[in-house]
Design a protein around this motif. Sequence first.
Motif, PDB file in Angstrom:
ATOM      1  N   ILE A 149      -3.758  -5.019  -7.325  1.00  0.00           N
ATOM      2  CA  ILE A 149      -3.526  -5.110  -5.881  1.00  0.00           C
ATOM      3  C   ILE A 149      -4.368  -4.083  -5.141  1.00  0.00           C
ATOM      4  O   ILE A 149      -4.989  -4.387  -4.106  1.00  0.00           O
ATOM      5  CB  ILE A 149      -2.027  -4.900  -5.571  1.00  0.00           C
ATOM      6  N   GLY A 204       0.020 -16.213  -3.278  1.00  0.00           N
ATOM      7  CA  GLY A 204       1.264 -15.455  -3.313  1.00  0.00           C
ATOM      8  C   GLY A 204       2.479 -16.357  -3.385  1.00  0.00           C
ATOM      9  O   GLY A 204       3.419 -16.093  -4.149  1.00  0.00           O
ATOM     10  N   ILE A 244       3.984  -9.506  -2.736  1.00  0.00           N
ATOM     11  CA  ILE A 244       3.025  -8.529  -2.208  1.00  0.00           C
ATOM     12  C   ILE A 244       1.790  -9.237  -1.661  1.00  0.00           C
ATOM     13  O   ILE A 244       1.283  -8.900  -0.581  1.00  0.00           O
ATOM     14  CB  ILE A 244       2.633  -7.522  -3.310  1.00  0.00           C
ATOM     15  N   THR A 245       1.318 -10.243  -2.392  1.00  0.00           N
ATOM     16  CA  THR A 245       0.103 -10.953  -1.987  1.00  0.00           C
ATOM     17  C   THR A 245       0.323 -11.745  -0.704  1.00  0.00           C
ATOM     18  O   THR A 245      -0.588 -11.851   0.130  1.00  0.00           O
ATOM     19  CB  THR A 245      -0.357 -11.883  -3.124  1.00  0.00           C
ATOM     20  N   GLY A 281       2.189 -10.750   1.686  1.00  0.00           N
ATOM     21  CA  GLY A 281       2.057  -9.709   2.705  1.00  0.00           C
ATOM     22  C   GLY A 281       0.608  -9.409   3.034  1.00  0.00           C
ATOM     23  O   GLY A 281       0.233  -9.287   4.211  1.00  0.00           O
ATOM     24  N   LEU A 282      -0.225  -9.306   1.990  1.00  0.00           N
ATOM     25  CA  LEU A 282      -1.649  -9.033   2.225  1.00  0.00           C
ATOM     26  C   LEU A 282      -2.299 -10.180   2.988  1.00  0.00           C
ATOM     27  O   LEU A 282      -3.119  -9.954   3.893  1.00  0.00           O
ATOM     28  CB  LEU A 282      -2.372  -8.820   0.893  1.00  0.00           C
ATOM     29  N   GLY A 292       3.792  -5.794   2.542  1.00  0.00           N
ATOM     30  CA  GLY A 292       3.188  -5.928   1.217  1.00  0.00           C
ATOM     31  C   GLY A 292       3.059  -4.596   0.498  1.00  0.00           C
ATOM     32  O   GLY A 292       3.412  -4.468  -0.678  1.00  0.00           O
ATOM     33  N   HIS A 303       6.315  -3.043  -0.556  1.00  0.00           N
ATOM     34  CA  HIS A 303       6.858  -3.660  -1.765  1.00  0.00           C
ATOM     35  C   HIS A 303       6.139  -3.179  -3.031  1.00  0.00           C
ATOM     36  O   HIS A 303       6.681  -3.314  -4.131  1.00  0.00           O
ATOM     37  CB  HIS A 303       6.806  -5.182  -1.667  1.00  0.00           C
TER      38      HIS A 303
END
Length: 396
Positions: free
Chosen positions: A252, A277, A309-310, A312-313, A335, A338
């Motif tokens: 990440i 994600g 998380i992904t 969020g990105l 993200g 987390h």
Amino acid sequence: MSLFLWGLVIIFAGGLASLFSGRRPGLASFLGSASAVAGSIVAVIPAFKSLLIGSTESLRLNWSVPFGSFFIQIDPISALFLIPILGLTAIAAIYGAEYLWAYRENKNLGVPWFFYNVLLVGMMLVVVARNGLLFLVAWEIMSLASFFLVTFEYEKPMVRQAGWIYLIATHIGTAFLIVFFILLGHQAGSLDFDKVSVIPSSLANIMFLLAVVGFGTKAGFMPFHVWLPYAHPAAPSHVSAVMSGVMIKTGIYGLVRALTLLGMPPAWWCWALIGIGAVSGVLGVLFALAQHDLKRLLAYHSVENIGIITIGLGVGLLGINTNSPTLAILGFGGGLLHVINHAVFKGLLFLGAGSVLHSSGTGHIDLLGGLIKKMPVTAFTFLIGSIAISGLPPLN
């Protein structure tokens, strides 16, 4: 930066001393675990300083390697990943000293402690490297050290299989990263990250895909997750906690750092990350529900949480693409928060699973029951981790 370097020296020197003390298991365990804890405490100080006040510390040295310099830097992005890396590995080192003691009669304990500390050094260098070649060297150190830890019980066929699957998968990802950094260096004329200029959009699109595959393999994106359900159950439990809690987060981190180099994101990058994600999150849960091995179940939950998380990105990138600061802050904030959440509760759950495995002799869920009477402390801490992984207030 001097404190960070001293932390690196303490950790590596302690691992080396542990390796040479392998015939004395008590001394080897003490040197390995104590140096990991002490070095982490020293190195985390500049990370907290950078995160709290937004400062940046750098070190650039000339070297004979072409395309740039030996360049390391701690900025708030690095600090956000350094803190959980150092925190979880220090706690897992204390746990590991007792966990590995059961193997003292038939294993040289200096070897796993050496590779444990080398793994920590590799992860630390990955998140502070600001030169492509240095980054790849640190990435390879991290990958090889974790391979030798996964295969700690190499006499078991299942463990050997898990080790080879992990090694092959991680080097397929590395191959994509090598191409990524070749293109980066060719465009900038240097592999130092601060020398990168504006990258043409056609080249940036190719580099984005290379980064997603290269870093996504380490992070555990679907369908590049194949090594996780094999490696995590095979490794000693404190190593599983570190690999799942923080090592996969280096993927990440790498993706986040790559995005800072590639310029303004087009909309399809945002939706690609959101889609990856979402798929990883949903399928990670579905595969987890079908598992009967406790550590394998937790491994699939890591795929799910990497997916969260992904997402969020991807939302954060969408905020940048649409010039919406609120959306960008909420996406990246959620993200990256987390990243810390998952490191804490997944580390706790893997250490709890290790205690169950260590005491009962099995991680097969169908064979376990009534442990709360004999292991009340583990039951209580595992309950906390279960509440957190479920997203229930006030945790996570």
